[in-house]
Scaffold this motif. Structure first.
Motif, PDB file in Angstrom:
ATOM      1  N   ASP A   1       0.842  -1.195   0.000  1.00 35.91           N
ATOM      2  CA  ASP A   1       0.000   0.000   0.000  1.00 35.91           C
ATOM      3  C   ASP A   1       0.879   1.248   0.000  1.00 35.91           C
ATOM      4  OD1 ASP A   1      -2.221  -1.607   0.115  1.00 35.91           O
ATOM      5  OD2 ASP A   1      -2.461  -1.437   2.307  1.00 35.91           O
ATOM      6  N   GLY A   2       0.474   2.231  -0.793  1.00 35.81           N
ATOM      7  CA  GLY A   2       1.189   3.492  -0.841  1.00 35.81           C
ATOM      8  C   GLY A   2       2.447   3.472  -1.677  1.00 35.81           C
ATOM      9  N   PHE A   3       2.672   2.387  -2.428  1.00 30.82           N
ATOM     10  CA  PHE A   3       3.906   2.301  -3.214  1.00 30.82           C
ATOM     11  C   PHE A   3       3.948   3.327  -4.338  1.00 30.82           C
ATOM     12  CE2 PHE A   3       6.243   0.766  -6.908  1.00 30.82           C
ATOM     13  CZ  PHE A   3       7.497   0.535  -6.363  1.00 30.82           C
ATOM     14  N   HIS A   4       2.845   3.453  -5.069  1.00 32.95           N
ATOM     15  CA  HIS A   4       2.823   4.337  -6.240  1.00 32.95           C
ATOM     16  C   HIS A   4       2.781   5.806  -5.821  1.00 32.95           C
ATOM     17  CE1 HIS A   4       2.209   0.768  -8.630  1.00 32.95           C
ATOM     18  NE2 HIS A   4       1.081   0.491  -8.002  1.00 32.95           N
ATOM     19  N   ARG A   5       3.394   6.641  -6.651  1.00 34.96           N
ATOM     20  CA  ARG A   5       3.378   8.085  -6.433  1.00 34.96           C
ATOM     21  C   ARG A   5       2.760   8.745  -7.659  1.00 34.96           C
ATOM     22  NH1 ARG A   5       4.824   5.956  -2.404  1.00 34.96           N
ATOM     23  NH2 ARG A   5       6.602   6.504  -1.051  1.00 34.96           N
TER      24      ARG A   5
END
Length: 422
Positions: free
Chosen positions: A399-403
């Protein structure tokens, strides 16, 4: 009588290496410290350069225990060319780590069936590089007056370049926390005397240049003025860039249109895209491909790792332009992860430069072979027969890997998204 091999090269060792990490270590041992420092340096604290690599380690792969495919394919097409693996050579400047420089890299790329990116800051001319038979894409910065840029485009076209890569994200940050490597204006007698204590401790590197009767060349032949035989030094090229007004999106569109006219429609790639809104603007400007990149961590420190930005950008424009990514690729599994997230291929930079330093043309080929083997292992382990079958579902993504930078609302069905205002 021929000299024994050990006398021809008394520092000869087993030239093959089994990983990019080993190539890097050999490069560190072989190169003078300022030269090696220039290869590994990132801007400021090196946050982006570090994240480029560490982000790949956050992604996992999902293996299968049975049902693996006996035949697996890495072949794909990129920029109108068929390539044997989804790995191409990213343009990097002044490859003074080996006397053959970009010519050796081009030969290795050609022998492995992939593409060569050539920087306009290269130490070898575009004519020398295309003369190897390598399928070459010429890279340009936005530097100089427009007529000079047109001259460079025409020269690349005349030499047989198959496309143009425009890089406009460079900021040339010098404030490295551990100190910036010293780059001399030119290599002359005075410079050699000053650098002698550091260079003398690297006899293998000296031997490589000494047997060819050459010294490292820090000029940029591809930036030679019309009718000129000699290009500027690195710092001369930097001065031209520094005194050129940064491009607008109208300038990018002009550059793209001019190249299309000069080349008869060959591909135009925009390198350095990090934001969704910039990707949309690039589509509007007419580009054929974008490279998601933070300039190897040598630009604006604090920019997220390139791999973190691939999927948000590919999801929005991947059906309109070819999306590639560069930054931090060291293993075949990294390539698998990038393709699964939506990249058509990856560009490599430091990895092949370490191979070049370690063993010239064969070292670059060694790096490409390592990545090919790693990709094949990934495909087999996950039961996939082709890189075209890779999907995000093959990965474990925290979770939260992509920016997602510069996000804009997705278009409604039947409507086209307008680029965000500047």
């Amino acid at each position: 009588m021929a000299k024994p091999e050990w006398l021809q090269n008394p520092w000869k060792q087993n030239p093959w290496f089994e990983s990019v990490a080993v190539a890097q270590e050999r490069a560190r041992k072989r190169l003078p410290q300022p030269v090696y420092g220039a290869l590994v340096a990132g801007s400021e604290r090196g946050q982006s350069a570090g994240d480029n690599q560490s982000a790949f380690a956050e992604l996992g792969l999902q293996p299968v225990v049975a049902g693996q495919q006996a035949e697996r394919s890495q072949a794909t097409t990129l920029w109108g060319q068929e390539i044997s693996q989804p790995v191409v050579i990213s343009p990097t400047g002044v490859q003074a780590v080996h006397p053959d420089g970009e010519v050796a890299v081009a030969r290795a790329a050609h022998s492995r069936g992939t593409l060569m990116g050539l920087s306009n800051f290269a130490s070898k001319s575009v004519e020398e590089v295309t003369g190897t038979g390598a399928r070459t894409f010429f890279q340009m910065y936005w530097t100089g007056e427009r007529d000079i840029m047109l001259h460079r485009m025409q020269r690349a076209q005349d030499a047989g370049a198959l496309g143009l890569i425009a890089t406009t994200d460079w900021s040339f940050s010098m404030g490295r926390d551990w100190g910036s490597p010293e780059i001399p204006e030119k290599v002359d007698l005075k410079t050699m005397v000053r650098f002698a204590p550091r260079v003398a401790t690297k006899p293998r590197w000296l031997w490589t240049f000494g047997r060819t009767g050459t010294i490292p060349d820090l000029t940029a032949p591809n930036l030679a003025p019309p009718g000129g035989a000699v290009g500027p030094t690195f710092f001369g090229a930097y001065y031209e860039w520094m005194t050129t007004t940064p491009p607008s999106w109208e300038d990018i569109a002009w550059m793209c249109a001019q190249w299309k006219q000069i080349s008869g429609g060959k591909p135009f790639v925009l390198k350095g895209v990090s934001r969704v809104d910039d990707a949309l603007r690039a589509v509007e400007a007419g580009v054929d491909s974008i490279s998601v990149s933070n300039h190897g961590g040598n630009n604006l420190d604090g920019t997220p790792a390139a791999i973190r930005m691939v999927k948000p950008i590919a999801d929005r424009v991947g059906d309109q332009v070819e999306v590639v990514v560069d930054g931090g690729v060291r293993r075949g599994s990294d390539v698998v992860k990038a393709v699964a997230l939506g990249a058509r291929a990856v560009l490599i930079g430091r990895a092949y430069l370490w191979g070049l330093a370690a063993n010239g043309e064969q070292g670059v080929g060694n790096v490409l072979d390592i990545l090919r083997t790693g990709v094949d292992s990934g495909l087999r382990g996950m039961g996939v027969s082709s890189i075209h079958d890779l999907r995000p579902e093959h990965l474990l993504v925290p979770d939260g890997f992509h920016r997602t930078l510069g996000d804009v609302p997705a278009p409604s069905p039947g409507r086209r998204a307008a680029p965000a205002s500047a």
